[in-house]
Design an enzyme around this catalytic site. Sequence first.
Site, PDB file in Angstrom:
ATOM      1  N   TRP A  62      -1.538   3.939  11.318  1.00  0.00           N
ATOM      2  CA  TRP A  62      -2.934   3.859  10.853  1.00  0.00           C
ATOM      3  C   TRP A  62      -3.086   4.299   9.395  1.00  0.00           C
ATOM      4  O   TRP A  62      -3.823   5.240   9.085  1.00  0.00           O
ATOM      5  CB  TRP A  62      -3.827   4.708  11.751  1.00  0.00           C
ATOM      6  N   LYS A  70       8.753  -4.814  14.835  1.00  0.00           N
ATOM      7  CA  LYS A  70       9.080  -3.521  14.216  1.00  0.00           C
ATOM      8  C   LYS A  70      10.191  -2.824  15.004  1.00  0.00           C
ATOM      9  O   LYS A  70      11.111  -2.257  14.422  1.00  0.00           O
ATOM     10  CB  LYS A  70       7.836  -2.620  14.146  1.00  0.00           C
ATOM     11  N   MET A  77       0.838  -1.214   0.000  1.00  0.00           N
ATOM     12  CA  MET A  77       0.000   0.000   0.000  1.00  0.00           C
ATOM     13  C   MET A  77       0.869   1.260   0.000  1.00  0.00           C
ATOM     14  O   MET A  77       0.655   2.171  -0.800  1.00  0.00           O
ATOM     15  CB  MET A  77      -0.931  -0.022   1.219  1.00  0.00           C
ATOM     16  N   ALA A 134       7.470  -5.272   4.474  1.00  0.00           N
ATOM     17  CA  ALA A 134       7.192  -5.572   5.882  1.00  0.00           C
ATOM     18  C   ALA A 134       6.198  -6.709   6.006  1.00  0.00           C
ATOM     19  O   ALA A 134       5.437  -6.987   5.080  1.00  0.00           O
ATOM     20  CB  ALA A 134       6.630  -4.327   6.583  1.00  0.00           C
ATOM     21  N   THR A 180       2.934  -7.236   7.829  1.00  0.00           N
ATOM     22  CA  THR A 180       2.040  -6.222   8.409  1.00  0.00           C
ATOM     23  C   THR A 180       0.750  -6.780   9.029  1.00  0.00           C
ATOM     24  O   THR A 180      -0.143  -6.004   9.366  1.00  0.00           O
ATOM     25  CB  THR A 180       1.666  -5.165   7.337  1.00  0.00           C
ATOM     26  N   TYR A 223       3.954  -8.032  16.731  1.00  0.00           N
ATOM     27  CA  TYR A 223       4.193  -7.133  15.585  1.00  0.00           C
ATOM     28  C   TYR A 223       5.009  -5.912  16.038  1.00  0.00           C
ATOM     29  O   TYR A 223       6.004  -5.559  15.413  1.00  0.00           O
ATOM     30  CB  TYR A 223       2.862  -6.682  14.977  1.00  0.00           C
ATOM     31  N   ASP A 233       3.789   3.140  15.034  1.00  0.00           N
ATOM     32  CA  ASP A 233       3.322   3.617  16.337  1.00  0.00           C
ATOM     33  C   ASP A 233       3.176   2.458  17.329  1.00  0.00           C
ATOM     34  O   ASP A 233       3.168   2.672  18.539  1.00  0.00           O
ATOM     35  CB  ASP A 233       1.979   4.352  16.190  1.00  0.00           C
TER      36      ASP A 233
HETATM   37  N1  LIG Z   1      -0.596  -0.215   7.449  1.00  0.00           N
HETATM   38  C1  LIG Z   1      -0.467   0.506   8.553  1.00  0.00           C
HETATM   39  O1  LIG Z   1      -1.457   0.928   9.172  1.00  0.00           O
HETATM   40  C2  LIG Z   1       0.901   0.845   9.099  1.00  0.00           C
HETATM   41  C3  LIG Z   1       1.008   1.608  10.270  1.00  0.00           C
HETATM   42  C4  LIG Z   1       2.284   1.944  10.744  1.00  0.00           C
HETATM   43  C5  LIG Z   1       3.410   1.528  10.049  1.00  0.00           C
HETATM   44  N2  LIG Z   1       3.271   0.783   8.914  1.00  0.00           N
HETATM   45  C6  LIG Z   1       4.480   0.363   8.214  1.00  0.00           C
HETATM   46  O2  LIG Z   1       4.462   0.919   6.921  1.00  0.00           O
HETATM   47  C7  LIG Z   1       5.160   0.070   6.021  1.00  0.00           C
HETATM   48  C8  LIG Z   1       4.307  -0.201   4.796  1.00  0.00           C
HETATM   49  O3  LIG Z   1       3.120  -0.839   5.199  1.00  0.00           O
HETATM   50  P1  LIG Z   1       1.929  -1.143   4.208  1.00  0.00           P
HETATM   51  O4  LIG Z   1       0.688  -0.769   4.920  1.00  0.00           O
HETATM   52  O5  LIG Z   1       2.223  -0.575   2.876  1.00  0.00           O
HETATM   53  O6  LIG Z   1       2.001  -2.735   4.161  1.00  0.00           O
HETATM   54  P2  LIG Z   1       1.644  -3.753   3.000  1.00  0.00           P
HETATM   55  O7  LIG Z   1       0.602  -3.184   2.096  1.00  0.00           O
HETATM   56  O8  LIG Z   1       1.409  -5.057   3.677  1.00  0.00           O
HETATM   57  O9  LIG Z   1       2.995  -3.807   2.180  1.00  0.00           O
HETATM   58  C9  LIG Z   1       4.119  -4.528   2.608  1.00  0.00           C
HETATM   59  C10 LIG Z   1       4.750  -5.090   1.364  1.00  0.00           C
HETATM   60  O10 LIG Z   1       5.946  -5.798   1.755  1.00  0.00           O
HETATM   61  C11 LIG Z   1       5.994  -6.978   0.987  1.00  0.00           C
HETATM   62  N3  LIG Z   1       6.855  -7.973   1.613  1.00  0.00           N
HETATM   63  C12 LIG Z   1       6.559  -8.804   2.632  1.00  0.00           C
HETATM   64  N4  LIG Z   1       7.619  -9.604   2.897  1.00  0.00           N
HETATM   65  C13 LIG Z   1       8.590  -9.247   2.009  1.00  0.00           C
HETATM   66  C14 LIG Z   1       9.901  -9.708   1.770  1.00  0.00           C
HETATM   67  N5  LIG Z   1      10.437 -10.703   2.476  1.00  0.00           N
HETATM   68  N6  LIG Z   1      10.628  -9.113   0.776  1.00  0.00           N
HETATM   69  C15 LIG Z   1      10.097  -8.127   0.042  1.00  0.00           C
HETATM   70  N7  LIG Z   1       8.856  -7.649   0.206  1.00  0.00           N
HETATM   71  C16 LIG Z   1       8.113  -8.212   1.194  1.00  0.00           C
HETATM   72  C17 LIG Z   1       4.556  -7.430   0.890  1.00  0.00           C
HETATM   73  O11 LIG Z   1       4.403  -8.339  -0.171  1.00  0.00           O
HETATM   74  P3  LIG Z   1       3.241  -9.467  -0.070  1.00  0.00           P
HETATM   75  O12 LIG Z   1       1.957  -8.723  -0.072  1.00  0.00           O
HETATM   76  O13 LIG Z   1       3.488 -10.284  -1.290  1.00  0.00           O
HETATM   77  O14 LIG Z   1       3.493 -10.188   1.223  1.00  0.00           O
HETATM   78  C18 LIG Z   1       3.859  -6.086   0.616  1.00  0.00           C
HETATM   79  O15 LIG Z   1       3.858  -5.787  -0.762  1.00  0.00           O
HETATM   80  C19 LIG Z   1       5.515  -1.191   6.839  1.00  0.00           C
HETATM   81  O16 LIG Z   1       6.826  -1.080   7.306  1.00  0.00           O
HETATM   82  C20 LIG Z   1       4.550  -1.137   8.001  1.00  0.00           C
HETATM   83  O17 LIG Z   1       5.061  -1.817   9.117  1.00  0.00           O
HETATM   84  C21 LIG Z   1       2.044   0.437   8.416  1.00  0.00           C
END
Ligand SMILES: NC(=O)c1ccc[n+]([C@@H]2O[C@H](COP(=O)([O-])OP(=O)(O)OC[C@H]3O[C@@H](n4cnc5c(N)ncnc54)[C@H](OP(=O)(O)O)[C@@H]3O)[C@@H](O)[C@H]2O)c1
Length: 284
Positions: free
Chosen positions: A150, A129, A11, A60, A62, A125, A102
């Site tokens: 979020w 992180k 995302m 990540a 997630t 989780y 967060d």
């Molecule tokens: N979403 C939230 O609310 C939130 C809040 C705070 C922080 N964050 C942080 O923001 C960042 C982005 O989150 P997001 O919401 O964009 O998450 P996301 O949509 O789940 O994207 C994570 C991506 O990482 C890929 N991935 C997983 N394992 C991998 C690996 N071993 N090598 C390469 N790619 C890999 C996933 O691929 P697959 O789909 O194929 O597994 C997915 O495309 C993360 O670090 C997350 O912890 C997110």
Amino acid sequence: MKLLVTGAGGMLGQEVVGAARRNGHGVVALVRAELDVTRTDALRRRFDTERPDAVVNCAAYTNVDGAEEERTAAFEVNGWAPGAVAAAAAEVGASVLHISSDYVFDGGKREPYVESDVPAPLSAYGESKLAGEAPTIEANPRHFMVRSAWLFGPGGPNFVETILRLGGERDEVRVVDDQTGSPTFCVDLAEALVALIATEDYGIHHVAGGGAGSWAQLAAETFRGAEVDCRVTPITTAEMNRPAPRPAYSALDSERPDTPHLRPWPQGLAAYLASRTERQGVAG
Ligand SMILES: NC(=O)c1ccc[n+]([C@@H]2O[C@H](COP(=O)([O-])OP(=O)(O)OC[C@H]3O[C@@H](n4cnc5c(N)ncnc54)[C@H](OP(=O)(O)O)[C@@H]3O)[C@@H](O)[C@H]2O)c1
């Protein structure tokens, strides 16, 4: 600059790629199938071939509830791999921007968490992180450790999309009102990350939607903005009975003068809802 984005199919990853291109940067966008961040040799080979100026690590694990059962998988991607990405970036002279969460905080505060607050994660989780932060910082002096929260946006499943789907199916939704955080529009965050990476303002940054709100407030504001007629009934976290504990309060703010600030979250949400309507208009 030439940016290399890992986890580019996620995302946030998709938005970082878009923001980087809009801002005139060269972008190497690598989805998981093209670069698995847990494979050190592949990382080093790819970075050596591409020679980026900066690496944005959006890869990540997630699934917050899933991590309680799949600790090893969560720690491999969130805890171990970020240090390897940062080190491989340093080897080719690239800076690294990593995204943390967060959920590294325990939620005991009642005012926004700033960079100097001490993390104490409640969930697997959150622990995973936090485990990724120090090795990243140590492996590459030119690091940006950005904690956000979020997220919602067009490129993946998220709370706003879920609540809109439910709102279309029901007259009432029951939503947690005793967790407060900083809802963040991915497009706003991505623009800020791309701006930050062009600076030398290294270190930890808190970058999230301005202000604070509960999930129930986010749901209500979503229905109001999207003109969906659905009642939001506030419930407690205990009533939800989810596997992973979540901080009761995890709004983020920055104490740094050089950290980019995002607009208040209701404005980010309004922009997202407007862009969604526009996309649906185009698709229709
Ligand atoms: N979403 C939230 O609310 C939130 C809040 C705070 C922080 N964050 C942080 O923001 C960042 C982005 O989150 P997001 O919401 O964009 O998450 P996301 O949509 O789940 O994207 C994570 C991506 O990482 C890929 N991935 C997983 N394992 C991998 C690996 N071993 N090598 C390469 N790619 C890999 C996933 O691929 P697959 O789909 O194929 O597994 C997915 O495309 C993360 O670090 C997350 O912890 C997110």
